[in-house]
Design a protein around this motif. Structure first.
Motif, PDB file in Angstrom:
ATOM      1  N   ASP A 294       0.829  -1.205   0.000  1.00 19.92           N
ATOM      2  CA  ASP A 294       0.000   0.000   0.000  1.00 19.92           C
ATOM      3  C   ASP A 294       0.863   1.254   0.000  1.00 19.92           C
ATOM      4  N   PHE A 295       1.934   1.242   0.787  1.00 14.62           N
ATOM      5  CA  PHE A 295       2.807   2.414   0.816  1.00 14.62           C
ATOM      6  C   PHE A 295       3.530   2.608  -0.518  1.00 14.62           C
ATOM      7  N   VAL A 296       3.926   1.515  -1.149  1.00 14.47           N
ATOM      8  CA  VAL A 296       4.556   1.620  -2.471  1.00 14.47           C
ATOM      9  C   VAL A 296       3.552   2.187  -3.478  1.00 14.47           C
ATOM     10  N   PHE A 297       2.320   1.705  -3.405  1.00 14.33           N
ATOM     11  CA  PHE A 297       1.274   2.187  -4.295  1.00 14.33           C
ATOM     12  C   PHE A 297       1.010   3.672  -4.052  1.00 14.33           C
ATOM     13  N   GLY A 298       0.962   4.076  -2.780  1.00 17.65           N
ATOM     14  CA  GLY A 298       0.754   5.482  -2.459  1.00 17.65           C
ATOM     15  C   GLY A 298       1.891   6.360  -2.952  1.00 17.65           C
ATOM     16  N   ALA A 299       3.128   5.863  -2.805  1.00 17.81           N
ATOM     17  CA  ALA A 299       4.283   6.613  -3.304  1.00 17.81           C
ATOM     18  C   ALA A 299       4.224   6.760  -4.817  1.00 17.81           C
ATOM     19  N   ALA A 300       3.714   5.744  -5.513  1.00 15.06           N
ATOM     20  CA  ALA A 300       3.579   5.837  -6.967  1.00 15.06           C
ATOM     21  C   ALA A 300       2.560   6.913  -7.347  1.00 15.06           C
ATOM     22  N   TRP A 301       1.491   7.008  -6.593  1.00 15.08           N
ATOM     23  CA  TRP A 301       0.514   8.063  -6.853  1.00 15.08           C
ATOM     24  C   TRP A 301       1.128   9.439  -6.606  1.00 15.08           C
ATOM     25  N   LEU A 302       1.900   9.560  -5.544  1.00 18.33           N
ATOM     26  CA  LEU A 302       2.562  10.836  -5.257  1.00 18.33           C
ATOM     27  C   LEU A 302       3.541  11.194  -6.374  1.00 18.33           C
ATOM     28  N   ALA A 303       4.261  10.202  -6.866  1.00 14.71           N
ATOM     29  CA  ALA A 303       5.185  10.440  -7.979  1.00 14.71           C
ATOM     30  C   ALA A 303       4.433  10.895  -9.229  1.00 14.71           C
ATOM     31  N   SER A 304       3.230  10.373  -9.425  1.00 17.46           N
ATOM     32  CA  SER A 304       2.448  10.805 -10.584  1.00 17.46           C
ATOM     33  C   SER A 304       2.049  12.267 -10.463  1.00 17.46           C
ATOM     34  N   LEU A 305       1.773  12.730  -9.238  1.00 17.05           N
ATOM     35  CA  LEU A 305       1.474  14.150  -9.036  1.00 17.05           C
ATOM     36  C   LEU A 305       2.691  15.012  -9.366  1.00 17.05           C
TER      37      LEU A 305
END
Length: 332
Positions: A294-305
């Protein structure tokens, strides 16, 4: 998110209104009159009465008011400076001092947030981990803002546009107030604010998000139709979620322990998942459960921003270079 508050009263919408009012009163910047300073200070001073969390908004707004009061645009005499300082300070500190006295009489603690302090022995209040709370506030599939209103993703495309326009008293006031609020909420042990509509802790900071969204829409309006179609899709999904909440308001209430123990995605996406396949919940992490994935997935979303901000910058640079290249090619 404010639409989900139609069935109840919370202090966050009045706090958002007070923030906007203070920002508008300071729109003249260092040329603001003492009356405008007093009005903005009064709005900021009453914010802690609405919510302990809103006190962080008052802190950020107070910094902007102090700068405007102490650095007038035109030369001023000592009496004029004293009047500006008094106009900015008294309407702010009188309500705050009154709340401190009330808390002392009720709870025996002469301080803001006395209630939080008294329950800190029974439950944790601050985790000092804003990096986790930030991912959850933005991207958590059950309690996050973006899964329910993905239109706010476009705010990343407008951030640099606002920055390039130069300093603005209104924007500075909104930014200082909302940044202090966001960091504090992200550091809370219960950032998800279960037992109420999702993202309710962020409603007081929605004015800044609305400004960023408007700038992002303005940026996309100048691009090719494909990007405008993406914006229309995000807006359509956001309006659909608002409609679902309006028709079925009870599905806005989830409890974090239930999400952890049952590994559910929340009532909203359980309902939407029966209408849309695959379920939109599969596109977002569950920071409440907090597995490594979940944290990796969240970091990927942040990177997309971050990538969206970088794309906006590069695209803006091409727009500025376009006319120059055209003029060069047409020169003899």
């Amino acid at each position: 998110p404010a639409f989900t508050y139609t069935t109840q009263i919370y202090p966050q919408p009045p706090a958002a209104l007070a923030l906007v009012t203070a920002a508008r009163l300071l729109r003249a910047g260092r040329a603001a009159t003492p009356l405008a300073l007093a009005g903005a200070a009064a709005c900021a001073g009453f914010l802690p009465w609405l919510s302990t969390r809103a006190a962080l908004v008052a802190l950020g707004v107070g910094v902007a008011i102090a700068y405007v009061a102490l650095r007038p645009l035109t030369p001023a005499t000592w009496s004029q400076r004293a009047m500006r300082v008094a106009a900015a300070a008294l309407p702010f500190f009188v309500p705050v001092a009154a709340l401190v006295i009330v808390n002392g009489l009720l709870f025996g603690r002469f301080m803001l947030g006395a209630g939080y302090y008294l329950v800190s022995d029974q439950q944790p209040i601050l985790t000092y981990a804003p990096q986790i709370g930030s991912l959850g506030l933005l991207f958590d599939c059950t309690f996050g803002l973006i899964p329910r209103a993905p239109i706010f993703l476009l705010g990343a495309a407008g951030a640099l546009m606002l920055w390039r326009r130069g300093p603005s008293p209104v924007l500075a006031t909104l930014l200082l107030g909302c940044a202090a609020l966001f960091v504090y909420i992200a550091s809370l042990a219960f950032w998800w604010a279960d037992g109420g509509p999702p993202s309710r802790y962020l409603v007081a900071g929605l004015p800044l998000l609305a400004v960023l969204l408007a700038a992002g829409l303005e940026r996309l309006a100048a691009l090719r139709p494909a990007w405008r179609a993406v914006a229309a899709g995000l807006a359509g999904f956001s309006l659909f979620i608002a409609y679902v909440y309006a028709v079925l308001p009870h599905i806005a209430y989830d409890l974090a322990p239930d999400i952890r123990l049952s590994e559910r995605d929340g009532q909203l996406f359980e309902f939407v998942g029966r209408l849309v396949r695959p379920s939109p919940a599969e596109a977002f992490p569950s920071i409440v459960r907090g597995t490594p994935l979940d944290f990796v997935f969240g970091a990927a979303w942040l990177a997309s921003l971050v990538a969206l901000v970088a794309w906006s910058r590069m695209d803006g640079a091409r727009d500025r270079q376009g006319p120059v290249r055209a003029s060069r090619s047409s020169s003899p």
